[in-house]
Write an enzyme that holds these catalytic residues in place. Sequence first.
Site, PDB file in Angstrom:
ATOM      1  N   GLU A   1      98.859 -26.596 -16.243  1.00 53.69           N
ATOM      2  CA  GLU A   1     100.262 -26.317 -15.938  1.00 53.69           C
ATOM      3  C   GLU A   1     100.867 -25.482 -17.058  1.00 53.69           C
ATOM      4  OE1 GLU A   1     102.793 -29.413 -13.758  1.00 53.69           O
ATOM      5  OE2 GLU A   1     103.496 -29.568 -15.812  1.00 53.69           O
TER       6      GLU A   1
ATOM      7  N   HIS B   1     108.216 -31.163 -14.225  1.00 50.95           N
ATOM      8  CA  HIS B   1     107.692 -32.005 -15.294  1.00 50.95           C
ATOM      9  C   HIS B   1     108.339 -31.646 -16.629  1.00 50.95           C
ATOM     10  CE1 HIS B   1     103.834 -32.411 -12.688  1.00 50.95           C
ATOM     11  NE2 HIS B   1     104.721 -33.331 -12.387  1.00 50.95           N
TER      12      HIS B   1
END
Length: 1098
Positions: free
Chosen positions: A715, A757
């Site tokens: 990510e 996130h």
Amino acid sequence: MSAKAVLEITGKELLYKHLKCSAPLGNAFKCVRVLQDTNWTQLLLQDHLWLMQERLVVKPDQLIKRRGKLGLIGKNLDLKATQSWIEQRMGTETQVGDAKGILRNFIIEPFVLHEQADEFYICIYAERDGDVILFHHEGGVEVGDVDAKALRLKVPVEGSLNVDHVKQTLLINVPPNRRDILANFLISLFCFYEELYFTYLEINPLVITDTGIYVLDLAAKLDATADYLCKVKWGEFEFPPPFGREAYPEEAYIAELDAKSGASLKLTILNPKGRIWTMVAGGGASVVYSDTICDLGGVDELANYGEYSGAPSEQQTYDYAKTILSLMTRHHCKDGKVLIIGGGIANFTNVAATFKGIVRAIKDFQALLKEHGVSLFVRRGGPNYQEGLRVMREVGHTTGIPIHVFGTETHMTAIVGMAMGLRPIPDRLPTDAHTANFLLNTSTNANITPMSSRKSSECEHGPNQDIDLGSESTGHLASGAPPRKQTALFSPSTKSILWGMQSRAVQGMLDFDYICSRPQPSVAAIVYPFTEDHKQKFYWGHKEILIPVYKNMGHAMCRHPGVDVLISFASHRSAFQSTVETLGYPQIRTIAIIAEGIPEADTRKLIKLAKEKGVIIIGPSTVGGIKPGCFKIGNTGGMLDNILSSKLYRPGSVGYVSRSGGMSNELNNIMSRTTDGVYEGVAIGGDRYPGSTFLDHMLRYQDKPEVKLIVLLGEVGGTEEYQVGEAIKSGVVTKPVVAWCIGTCATMFASEVQFGHAGACAHGEAETAVAKNRALAAAGAFVPKNFDELGVKIRAVYNDLVTKGDIVPAPEVPPPTVPMDYSWAQELGLIRKPASFMTSICDERGQELLYAGMPITEVFREDMGIGGVLGLLWFQRRLPKYASKYLEMCLMVTADHGPAVSGAHNTIVCARAGKDLVSCLTSGLLTIGERFGGALDSAAKQFSHAFDSGIIPMEFVNKMKKEGRLIMGIGHRVKSLNNPDVRVQILKDYAKQNFPATPLLDYALEVEKITTSKKPNLILNVDGLIGVVFVDLLRHCGSFTREEADEYVEMGVLNGIFVLGRSMGFIGHFLDQKRLRQGLYRHPWDDISYVMPEHMSM
């Protein structure tokens, strides 16, 4: 997100207030903020007279970097010149890099006259294993590449600084006469940085002159998740948006919903006039959809970024959806608009419940959606997703809005290409089997645990066998860290303890154990500090079993010494302390922390402590992990239908590691369709500093002969993926690795976007997903072109391994079955049963309490009052205003009648005996009956029957006398014609003035004339008047039929008025006695007549 930038004025105010430094800061608190509506006269009057007395510096305060080089600093100005400087720039558009924004927020401070040699550069920022202090003896606008120039000092987690070390490491180029003051300032600054949970703090320049220390420019980020720890010190301020992106009220509204919810709700508006809108479930999935849109050329048309996750309720999803629909129907687009309602396969979110909230919003906006030519594309999986997809298709048919609906049979991002017109929309796709097909047990012997013919994941090794990773495999750890043994996380005999009462997660784990043919449940106990020790009932297949629940973790550990895994469902507020406590028990070797929002500084302390103890941490901010055929953490893998469809009940050949929990479930689905399935999968968590890294788990997979292929889903944000690349290049990881980092769209946006996130934000070029994908490909990993092709790449590598003979697919076996939970069978509409109770007055199940169908907010908005609420709860309808008012008047006049009446007397005696409020109130209420207070019902019935039967008042009085019965509601011990009851007069006058008709009251008044002619105290008393007027109200207010009115009287509703009203008085007497501290009551002898039976006295 976690780290959030603050305005310069916010950072400086915090510094001036909380920095504890031996040398005082110059110009402390001399900084003011100027906005478009600032009143300069008021500003000067607010203790800012220094603005007229000193030379000034002015600059925009909107998170703009390198303002000096951009010509955005006005120096050495007087007040008039400062005002002119601001007026010239206020409201103007300015380009900073790729971002364009409006200047509307400025900061003014005193100008500090100094030399270039007085300027220094300081920066403190957080890393996984410590905090780095950068110092350069030449600060200012021309400081240049500080990463290359500055001296560096790393302070390990929970480490400290001392003056000598700071001088020797950072201040060797500083003039000797400045070293002491700088060393003390740096130590104080670092303590301030730690104490207030900063993650980044830069001062450039810091000026030191003979007159003091001056902080000229400051940039800072705070850990927003530490709000509950630092709120008092931080005070009130708002985190600003990055420069170039406006702050929208809708974003603030969603942020407020998010703060009030246990779920996650995020919204960032990128382009309010954009054509492509998204409403995506899951932090990781939301990034993938944004990536795909941008990758297909839609970056300029993408209107928003957002996500909803963590099992939001139907109402919360409705509020979120209507916000999106409101935004997207404000501006027309000639080509129409698309709304992508996407998501991976949920682990625990009830898809049907969230989709019903979205459907409500679609119905509310259906006219506007048609007007704007909006098409919807839906793809989702997870618990009860089939019902969710059904209601979505249905709303498309009923409203005429084009809604294209797909399930797990369709690749997650395929709908993006369809929505953008780049991929054909299939007419009909094969649908996956329904939940019921997986869960309905067809076994002939339901009491036997099913056995799988496939080998268990750990059959080649003993339980929790140690794997020596050697010196090479620990190269990713902090330098100097000794190599240590790392255990296999899970085996078929792994036992766990859950922290927190998560019954659904426990049952899911037990069902997984059952279909994996585990001999015993994987959950040994539950720790829940908010209850006493007890046992909780769960299912093991068809059987019911008891699992112990402990208040104290020590008791649980002592009684279950075989437990080596703890799964923590503690909240973000208590997760740190409970994990520290857990790490004190040597038997624990793996901890999964589910909570999102633990401050980064606390997480880093846990990582350090866990490393010292040799414990693996999964999380925080994770769903956990799964080892097919062996063990699963909490809600990982979702419902049993997904576990079975993804073949997670038996091991495969692929080991994966992901940041995102939701995307890990999507990986399970992809792996089941492109390979022989998953061997083990771990979601390390979405925070910036997960407890374990990608490489930690990939090294375990490397040493597992059963794992033939490794998949990494990284990510944007962080640098852990580079460690993987180095391990591949150096030969530490030799197995084929398919890797992809999501968040490639981040580099395409003009301003910084924080994704779902906390760790999904690049702090530099190296942390971008594009750079990491490039590095992984260069290292030798198999990297697809985009997420759309991830499954294709995995299939190609897997097929190659099969061709080479490295993988020999095992024969597939029919999936074992487990009984379906009753609640889910009912949710899916497979069964029905009569309810134990029926209610029609109140519903508390939704987001908002309903009284007879009316939301509680509506009750307050319309100021319905107690009378209106009684109308809803007692009669299921809205009463006229005058009727509601009458009910309230009845409560007021019946509230109390002194301490002498039986009910009040009992309440007082009970209170003086030391009893509690409920006992005392009950004692008083139990005296209410026909002799005390019950006359309301009886009076209403007697007068109604007489009036309805057509007998005249005289005949009614004579009839009652002949039968020897009292006329209820007639007579009073004290009041009479000569001493009337004011309460009666008030109620009678109100009814006469406001009621449409009062025939029964008129009848009762005629009866009163007859009875008072015989005796003046035989008046219509307050009980009688309330009773007859209430009958008139029911019969003539227009809200009831005659039958309904009579039925309510027969039910005894009038006594309810007296009970409710008099309860207020009884409570008053209770409080009065407690306040007066009256002792135990004993009735005096002289007030008792002792009459003994004559035969006893003889």
